[in-house]
Design a protein around this motif. Structure first.
Motif, mmCIF file in Angstrom:
data_model
loop_
_atom_site.group_PDB
_atom_site.id
_atom_site.type_symbol
_atom_site.label_atom_id
_atom_site.label_comp_id
_atom_site.label_asym_id
_atom_site.label_seq_id
_atom_site.Cartn_x
_atom_site.Cartn_y
_atom_site.Cartn_z
ATOM 1 N N GLN A 19 -1.498 64.280 8.751
ATOM 2 C CA GLN A 19 -1.273 63.045 7.998
ATOM 3 C C GLN A 19 -1.038 63.277 6.508
ATOM 4 N N HIS A 113 -7.268 67.615 14.969
ATOM 5 C CA HIS A 113 -7.171 66.184 14.647
ATOM 6 C C HIS A 113 -5.858 65.654 15.229
ATOM 7 N N PHE A 114 -5.890 65.338 16.479
ATOM 8 C CA PHE A 114 -4.774 64.729 17.245
ATOM 9 C C PHE A 114 -3.596 65.655 17.570
ATOM 10 N N ASN A 156 -11.276 65.747 17.031
ATOM 11 C CA ASN A 156 -11.357 64.389 16.500
ATOM 12 C C ASN A 156 -10.981 63.371 17.569
ATOM 13 N N GLU A 157 -11.828 62.399 17.760
ATOM 14 C CA GLU A 157 -11.569 61.275 18.660
ATOM 15 C C GLU A 157 -10.947 61.695 19.985
ATOM 16 N N GLN A 251 -16.933 56.953 14.084
ATOM 17 C CA GLN A 251 -15.732 56.467 13.397
ATOM 18 C C GLN A 251 -15.512 55.030 13.844
ATOM 19 N N TYR A 253 -14.019 50.983 12.793
ATOM 20 C CA TYR A 253 -13.182 50.154 11.924
ATOM 21 C C TYR A 253 -13.313 48.676 12.238
ATOM 22 N N TRP A 277 -5.807 44.761 13.031
ATOM 23 C CA TRP A 277 -7.164 44.760 13.553
ATOM 24 C C TRP A 277 -7.945 43.628 12.886
ATOM 25 N N GLU A 304 -15.571 58.613 9.712
ATOM 26 C CA GLU A 304 -14.468 57.726 9.302
ATOM 27 C C GLU A 304 -14.920 56.275 9.295
ATOM 28 N N TRP A 342 -12.512 56.767 5.162
ATOM 29 C CA TRP A 342 -11.125 57.018 5.582
ATOM 30 C C TRP A 342 -10.239 56.021 4.861
ATOM 31 N N GLU A 349 0.292 57.318 8.970
ATOM 32 C CA GLU A 349 -0.554 56.680 9.982
ATOM 33 C C GLU A 349 0.151 56.730 11.344
ATOM 34 N N TRP A 350 0.343 57.944 11.835
ATOM 35 C CA TRP A 350 0.820 58.173 13.206
ATOM 36 C C TRP A 350 2.048 57.328 13.575
ATOM 37 N N PHE A 357 -4.595 52.995 3.956
ATOM 38 C CA PHE A 357 -6.049 53.119 4.067
ATOM 39 C C PHE A 357 -6.643 53.792 2.822
HETATM 40 C C1 BGC Z 1 -7.990 58.603 13.198
HETATM 41 C C2 BGC Z 1 -7.188 58.690 11.935
HETATM 42 C C3 BGC Z 1 -6.463 57.393 11.667
HETATM 43 C C4 BGC Z 1 -7.494 56.288 11.509
HETATM 44 C C5 BGC Z 1 -6.907 54.912 11.210
HETATM 45 C C6 BGC Z 1 -8.620 57.270 13.436
HETATM 46 O O1 BGC Z 1 -8.255 56.865 14.713
HETATM 47 O O2 BGC Z 1 -8.879 59.667 13.324
HETATM 48 O O3 BGC Z 1 -6.324 59.786 12.044
HETATM 49 O O4 BGC Z 1 -5.621 57.463 10.577
HETATM 50 O O5 BGC Z 1 -8.276 56.182 12.653
HETATM 51 O O6 BGC Z 1 -6.118 54.461 12.250
#
Ligand code: BGC
Length: 389
Positions: A19, A113-114, A156-157, A251, A253, A277, A304, A342, A349-350, A357
Motif C-alpha cells: 500500500q 500483508h495480503f 495480516n487478516e 483490527q 473499524y 462503512w 489497526e 491505521w 486502498e486495494w 485513512f
Molecule cells: C487491512 C488494510 C486496509 C484497512 C482498511 C484492513 O483490512 O489490513 O490493509 O487498508 O483494513 O480497509
C-alpha cells in the motif's frame, strides 16, 4: 471527561508494504491491478514511494511523539522468484528496522500483508500442497534480520484474505465491509492456520501472533444462532488458533448486523465513511471485549483502527470514540498493550486511492507528505497518555 492510559502503552501508526512502497512488481496484486480489462479501478503504481522515503516517514512518526511503527516485509521482494532470496531486499528491511530502533520506535513487523509473490499464486497459492513449506522457507530467510523486533505479525487478516479469495474469483471489488462478504474459502483458511503455526515455529523466541479483521457482529431480530455461526466462520476460528500465541492483533473499524438471513445492510440514515462503512467507533471496544472473551489470557495489541474520511475533524471524533471504548475495556481488566492507528499515510486502498485513512496526506505526483491536524492531536494523546472527551 479525561482518561489516562497506562505507562508503557505502545502508541503507533501503521501501513503495509504494497500500500505504501510502490512498484511491487513481482506480487500477485500488482498482476491483478495491471491486467488488461481488470476490475480494479486504480493501480498502486508508485504508491507513496515509501520504499525510498521511509526515513522521512519514520521521522514523522517520531516527531509526532509516537512509540511504534507497524509495517510489513514484502515476500515478493524478498523472494521474487521461487527459491531466489534477494539479500538486497533483506538488507533494505533491516535498515528499516534499524531506522525504527535508532529513533526509539518499536518496529511492529508483519510478514505477510495480503500480497504474495506472483510465482506463489501461480503455483496454486495457499491451497497448494507445498504452500506452508514455501511460507516457512520465506520466514526462515527473514528471521536473521528480525533482531530487536518486539513483535512479529505472521499473517495480516487471514480471515479477510480467505474472503478476498472469493472476491477475486468473482471478479468483483466488494465495496462493503469484509464481514458481510461471502464466507472464507475453508481450505484456504486452514492452510493459513497451518502457515501461521509453521511461521511461529521458525520464529522461535521472537514474540509472534497474527492479526484478525474483527467485525463486531451483532445479532438483530433474535438471530443469535445465525450470528454465532456467521462469526465463527469469518472471525472466531481465526481467533481460536491464536489461543497460545504471544499476542493477538485486533483490527476493528465498524460493526456488521446479522439478521436471520445473514448480514444486513447499514441501517438507513446511518452515518457512513468513504468506504461506505457505518461510522461506528464503538466497534473497537466491542472487538477487544469479544477477543478477550474468546481467547482469555492472550495479550491484545490493536494493530489497526481508523477511518476513511476527507474531514480531518471527523478522524479525531472517530478516534476519540474508539479510544474511549478501548480504555473502558482496559478499565474492566482486559490486557491491551498498545494501539496502532491505521494508517500513517493516505495510501493505496486495494484498488483505489479514494479512501483516505491517513494521519498524513501524500501528494500523488510529488509524494510530499503533509501532516494533518489529526496526527498532531493523536501525537498529543500518545505523549501525554491522556484522552480528553
Ligand atoms: C487491512 C488494510 C486496509 C484497512 C482498511 C484492513 O483490512 O489490513 O490493509 O487498508 O483494513 O480497509
Amino acid at each position: 471527561m479525561q482518561v489516562s492510559f497506562p505507562d508503557g502503552f505502545l502508541w503507533g501508526a501503521a501501513g503495509s508494504a504494497h500500500q505504501t512502497e510502490g512498484n511491487n512488481v513481482a506480487s500477485d496484486f500488482w498482476a491483478l491491478e495491471n491486467r488488461p480489462g481488470g476490475f480494479l479501478p486504480e493501480r498502486s503504481g508508485d504508491a507513496c514511494d515509501g520504499y525510498h522515503r521511509w526515513r522521512e516517514d519514520l521521522d514523522i512518526v517520531r516527531g509526532l511523539g509516537l512509540g511504534a511503527y507497524r509495517f510489513s516485509i514484502e515476500w515478493a521482494r524478498v523472494e521474487p522468484v521461487e527459491g531466489a532470496i534477494s539479500l538486497a531486499a533483506l538488507a533494505h528491511y533491516r535498515r528499516l528496522i534499524e531506522g525504527c530502533l535508532e529513533r526509539g520506535l518499536a518496529p511492529v513487523v508483519t510478514l505477510h500483508h495480503f500480497t504474495s509473490p506472483l510465482w506463489f499464486q501461480k503455483a496454486g497459492g495457499w491451497t497448494a500442497p507445498e504452500a506452508v513449506e514455501r511460507f516457512r522457507r520465506y520466514v526462515r530467510a527473514v528471521l536473521p534480520i528480525l533482531d530487536g523486533v518486539p513483535c512479529v505479525c505472521t499473517i495480516n487478516e487471514p480471515n479477510m484474505l480467505a474472503m478476498m479469495a472469493n472476491m477475486v474469483k468473482r471478479e468483483k471489488r466488494e465495496e462493503n465491509v469484509a464481514g458481510a462478504m461471502p464466507p472464507p474459502d475453508q481450505a484456504m483458511a486452514e492452510a493459513l492456520m497451518a502457515a501461521h503455526r509453521a511461521a511461529r515455529e521458525e520464529l522461535g523466541g521472537v514474540k509472534s501472533g497474527w492479526t484478525v479483521a474483527n467485525q463486531n457482529f451483532q445479532a438483530v431480530d433474535g438471530a443469535d444462532a445465525e450470528c454465532e455461526a456467521w462469526a465463527w466462520s469469518r472471525e472466531d476460528q481465526f481467533l481460536d488458533v491464536a489461543k497460545d500465541d504471544d499476542f493477538i492483533g485486533v483490527q476493528a473499524y465498524t460493526r456488521v448486523l446479522i439478521g436471520p438471513d445473514g448480514a444486513l445492510p447499514v441501517p438507513d440514515g446511518a452515518r457512513r465513511t468513504i468506504t461506505d462503512w457505518e461510522f461506528y467507533p464503538e466497534a473497537l471496544g466491542n472487538a477487544v471485549r469479544h477477543t478477550a472473551a474468546r481467547i482469555p489470557g492472550v495479550p491484545i495489541l490493536v494493530t489497526e483502527n481508523g477511518i476513511a474520511t476527507s474531514d480531518d475533524d471527523e478522524r479525531v471524533e472517530y478516534t476519540t470514540g474508539a479510544l474511549a471504548g478501548l480504555h473502558a475495556a482496559m478499565a474492566d481488566g482486559i490486557d491491551v498493550r498498545g494501539y496502532m492507528h491505521w494508517s500513517l499515510l493516505d495510501n493505496y486502498e486495494w484498488g483505489t486511492y479514494r479512501p483516505t485513512f491517513g494521519l498524513v496526506a501524500v501528494d500523488r505526483r510529488t509524494f510530499a507528505r503533509t501532516v494533518k491536524p489529526s496526527a498532531r492531536w493523536y501525537g498529543e494523546v500518545a505523549r501525554t497518555g491522556t484522552l480528553v472527551r
